[in-house]
Design a protein around this motif. Structure first.
Motif, PDB file in Angstrom:
ATOM      1  N   PHE A 181     -58.067  -9.677  -8.610  1.00 60.78           N
ATOM      2  CA  PHE A 181     -57.333  -8.427  -8.737  1.00 60.78           C
ATOM      3  C   PHE A 181     -57.717  -7.457  -7.630  1.00 60.78           C
ATOM      4  CE2 PHE A 181     -56.559  -4.259 -10.763  1.00 60.78           C
ATOM      5  CZ  PHE A 181     -55.241  -4.418 -11.140  1.00 60.78           C
ATOM      6  N   ASP A 182     -59.029  -7.322  -7.389  1.00 60.63           N
ATOM      7  CA  ASP A 182     -59.490  -6.356  -6.394  1.00 60.63           C
ATOM      8  C   ASP A 182     -59.145  -6.768  -4.975  1.00 60.63           C
ATOM      9  OD1 ASP A 182     -61.338  -8.448  -6.650  1.00 60.63           O
ATOM     10  OD2 ASP A 182     -62.972  -7.232  -5.882  1.00 60.63           O
ATOM     11  N   ARG A 183     -58.869  -8.034  -4.732  1.00 63.21           N
ATOM     12  CA  ARG A 183     -58.501  -8.515  -3.403  1.00 63.21           C
ATOM     13  C   ARG A 183     -56.996  -8.590  -3.209  1.00 63.21           C
ATOM     14  NH1 ARG A 183     -61.501 -13.865  -3.250  1.00 63.21           N
ATOM     15  NH2 ARG A 183     -60.131 -14.200  -1.488  1.00 63.21           N
ATOM     16  N   GLY A 184     -56.223  -8.175  -4.218  1.00 62.77           N
ATOM     17  CA  GLY A 184     -54.777  -8.170  -4.095  1.00 62.77           C
ATOM     18  C   GLY A 184     -54.130  -9.528  -4.281  1.00 62.77           C
ATOM     19  N   LEU A 185     -54.880 -10.495  -4.792  1.00 63.61           N
ATOM     20  CA  LEU A 185     -54.316 -11.824  -5.039  1.00 63.61           C
ATOM     21  C   LEU A 185     -53.574 -11.879  -6.367  1.00 63.61           C
ATOM     22  CD1 LEU A 185     -57.363 -13.973  -3.892  1.00 63.61           C
ATOM     23  CD2 LEU A 185     -55.311 -13.388  -2.584  1.00 63.61           C
ATOM     24  N   LEU A 186     -53.839 -10.896  -7.195  1.00 66.99           N
ATOM     25  CA  LEU A 186     -53.250 -10.832  -8.528  1.00 66.99           C
ATOM     26  C   LEU A 186     -52.969  -9.377  -8.854  1.00 66.99           C
ATOM     27  CD1 LEU A 186     -52.770 -12.334 -11.312  1.00 66.99           C
ATOM     28  CD2 LEU A 186     -55.090 -11.652 -11.860  1.00 66.99           C
ATOM     29  N   SER A 187     -51.802  -9.119  -9.410  1.00 70.35           N
ATOM     30  CA  SER A 187     -51.468  -7.795  -9.885  1.00 70.35           C
ATOM     31  C   SER A 187     -50.731  -7.949 -11.204  1.00 70.35           C
ATOM     32  CB  SER A 187     -50.619  -7.036  -8.859  1.00 70.35           C
ATOM     33  OG  SER A 187     -50.616  -5.653  -9.135  1.00 70.35           O
ATOM     34  N   ILE A 188     -50.356  -6.844 -11.814  1.00 66.99           N
ATOM     35  CA  ILE A 188     -49.725  -6.868 -13.130  1.00 66.99           C
ATOM     36  C   ILE A 188     -48.430  -6.065 -13.070  1.00 66.99           C
ATOM     37  CG2 ILE A 188     -50.036  -6.360 -15.583  1.00 66.99           C
ATOM     38  CD1 ILE A 188     -52.067  -8.386 -14.398  1.00 66.99           C
ATOM     39  N   ASP A 189     -47.341  -6.649 -13.560  1.00 64.56           N
ATOM     40  CA  ASP A 189     -46.051  -5.987 -13.619  1.00 64.56           C
ATOM     41  C   ASP A 189     -46.023  -5.023 -14.802  1.00 64.56           C
ATOM     42  OD1 ASP A 189     -43.463  -5.379 -12.962  1.00 64.56           O
ATOM     43  OD2 ASP A 189     -42.669  -7.394 -13.241  1.00 64.56           O
ATOM     44  N   ASP A 190     -44.984  -4.191 -14.881  1.00 60.83           N
ATOM     45  CA  ASP A 190     -44.882  -3.224 -15.979  1.00 60.83           C
ATOM     46  C   ASP A 190     -44.766  -3.886 -17.346  1.00 60.83           C
ATOM     47  OD1 ASP A 190     -45.096  -0.993 -14.347  1.00 60.83           O
ATOM     48  OD2 ASP A 190     -42.937  -0.885 -14.009  1.00 60.83           O
TER      49      ASP A 190
ATOM     50  N   LEU B 237     -55.710   1.135 -25.422  1.00 58.46           N
ATOM     51  CA  LEU B 237     -56.532   0.318 -24.521  1.00 58.46           C
ATOM     52  C   LEU B 237     -55.713  -0.456 -23.489  1.00 58.46           C
ATOM     53  CD1 LEU B 237     -59.131  -1.090 -27.068  1.00 58.46           C
ATOM     54  CD2 LEU B 237     -59.398   0.839 -25.489  1.00 58.46           C
ATOM     55  N   LEU B 238     -54.398  -0.323 -23.547  1.00 59.39           N
ATOM     56  CA  LEU B 238     -53.540  -1.018 -22.583  1.00 59.39           C
ATOM     57  C   LEU B 238     -53.735  -0.436 -21.183  1.00 59.39           C
ATOM     58  CD1 LEU B 238     -50.200  -1.215 -24.587  1.00 59.39           C
ATOM     59  CD2 LEU B 238     -51.746  -3.098 -24.058  1.00 59.39           C
ATOM     60  N   PRO B 239     -53.564  -1.250 -20.144  1.00 60.93           N
ATOM     61  CA  PRO B 239     -53.624  -0.712 -18.782  1.00 60.93           C
ATOM     62  C   PRO B 239     -52.546   0.359 -18.596  1.00 60.93           C
ATOM     63  CG  PRO B 239     -53.606  -3.117 -18.749  1.00 60.93           C
ATOM     64  CD  PRO B 239     -53.323  -2.694 -20.162  1.00 60.93           C
ATOM     65  N   HIS B 240     -52.903   1.441 -17.955  1.00 57.11           N
ATOM     66  CA  HIS B 240     -51.963   2.543 -17.759  1.00 57.11           C
ATOM     67  C   HIS B 240     -50.930   2.173 -16.681  1.00 57.11           C
ATOM     68  CE1 HIS B 240     -50.342   6.501 -16.953  1.00 57.11           C
ATOM     69  NE2 HIS B 240     -50.913   6.894 -18.091  1.00 57.11           N
ATOM     70  N   PRO B 241     -49.649   2.387 -16.970  1.00 56.79           N
ATOM     71  CA  PRO B 241     -48.585   2.025 -16.017  1.00 56.79           C
ATOM     72  C   PRO B 241     -48.744   2.656 -14.631  1.00 56.79           C
ATOM     73  CG  PRO B 241     -47.625   2.565 -18.138  1.00 56.79           C
ATOM     74  CD  PRO B 241     -49.089   2.908 -18.223  1.00 56.79           C
TER      75      PRO B 241
ATOM     76  N   LEU C 184     -51.263   0.563 -12.746  1.00 61.79           N
ATOM     77  CA  LEU C 184     -50.682  -0.729 -12.372  1.00 61.79           C
ATOM     78  C   LEU C 184     -49.750  -0.562 -11.180  1.00 61.79           C
ATOM     79  CD1 LEU C 184     -49.890  -2.250 -15.878  1.00 61.79           C
ATOM     80  CD2 LEU C 184     -51.837  -2.737 -14.378  1.00 61.79           C
ATOM     81  N   GLU C 185     -48.930   0.492 -11.185  1.00 61.47           N
ATOM     82  CA  GLU C 185     -48.015   0.747 -10.080  1.00 61.47           C
ATOM     83  C   GLU C 185     -48.799   1.041  -8.802  1.00 61.47           C
ATOM     84  OE1 GLU C 185     -45.788   2.705  -7.171  1.00 61.47           O
ATOM     85  OE2 GLU C 185     -47.181   3.849  -8.395  1.00 61.47           O
ATOM     86  N   TYR C 186     -49.856   1.833  -8.905  1.00 59.17           N
ATOM     87  CA  TYR C 186     -50.703   2.116  -7.744  1.00 59.17           C
ATOM     88  C   TYR C 186     -51.269   0.818  -7.168  1.00 59.17           C
ATOM     89  CZ  TYR C 186     -54.716   3.459  -4.968  1.00 59.17           C
ATOM     90  OH  TYR C 186     -55.614   3.574  -3.933  1.00 59.17           O
ATOM     91  N   HIS C 187     -51.763  -0.043  -8.030  1.00 56.76           N
ATOM     92  CA  HIS C 187     -52.347  -1.295  -7.565  1.00 56.76           C
ATOM     93  C   HIS C 187     -51.302  -2.150  -6.848  1.00 56.76           C
ATOM     94  CE1 HIS C 187     -53.904  -5.417  -7.761  1.00 56.76           C
ATOM     95  NE2 HIS C 187     -55.077  -4.836  -7.584  1.00 56.76           N
ATOM     96  N   ARG C 188     -50.099  -2.256  -7.412  1.00 55.50           N
ATOM     97  CA  ARG C 188     -49.049  -3.049  -6.762  1.00 55.50           C
ATOM     98  C   ARG C 188     -48.683  -2.466  -5.401  1.00 55.50           C
ATOM     99  NH1 ARG C 188     -46.893  -2.847 -12.051  1.00 55.50           N
ATOM    100  NH2 ARG C 188     -45.395  -1.272 -11.370  1.00 55.50           N
ATOM    101  N   ARG C 189     -48.634  -1.144  -5.316  1.00 51.71           N
ATOM    102  CA  ARG C 189     -48.228  -0.488  -4.072  1.00 51.71           C
ATOM    103  C   ARG C 189     -49.338  -0.501  -3.023  1.00 51.71           C
ATOM    104  NH1 ARG C 189     -47.624   4.462  -5.879  1.00 51.71           N
ATOM    105  NH2 ARG C 189     -49.579   5.180  -5.007  1.00 51.71           N
ATOM    106  N   GLU C 190     -50.550  -0.109  -3.415  1.00 51.46           N
ATOM    107  CA  GLU C 190     -51.620   0.108  -2.444  1.00 51.46           C
ATOM    108  C   GLU C 190     -52.507  -1.110  -2.195  1.00 51.46           C
ATOM    109  OE1 GLU C 190     -51.823   2.836  -0.635  1.00 51.46           O
ATOM    110  OE2 GLU C 190     -50.146   3.755  -1.700  1.00 51.46           O
ATOM    111  N   ILE C 191     -52.761  -1.899  -3.216  1.00 50.34           N
ATOM    112  CA  ILE C 191     -53.679  -3.026  -3.077  1.00 50.34           C
ATOM    113  C   ILE C 191     -52.930  -4.314  -2.734  1.00 50.34           C
ATOM    114  CG2 ILE C 191     -55.522  -4.364  -4.182  1.00 50.34           C
ATOM    115  CD1 ILE C 191     -56.150  -1.338  -3.731  1.00 50.34           C
TER     116      ILE C 191
END
Length: 62
Positions: free
Chosen positions: A2-11, A44-48, A51-58
């Motif tokens: 996840f931290d290397r951008g190999l995996l992300s999460i959709d909405d 406890l769900l990941p905040h949308p 998740l959007e920041y990670h998809r865009r920036e990472i």
């Protein structure tokens, strides 16, 4: 991964996998249905926004 951008999460909490950069051995670690295993509590769900920041920036998807 996840931290290397190999995996992300959709909405909808589907895993977005950079298959062109992730070895087959890495994909074997992922849930076969392609979804995250989510906690039972909604707070406890990941905040949308995160998740959007990670998809865009990472991962660079948006």
């Amino acid at each position: 991964m996840f931290d290397r951008g190999l995996l992300s999460i959709d909405d909808d909490y589907a895993m977005l996998v950079a298959r062109d950069r992730l070895a087959d051995t890495g994909t074997r670690l992922l849930n076969p249905d392609g979804k995250l295993r989510l906690p039972g509590r909604a707070d406890l769900l990941p905040h949308p926004k995160f998740l959007e920041y990670h998809r865009r920036e990472i991962q660079g998807l948006n």
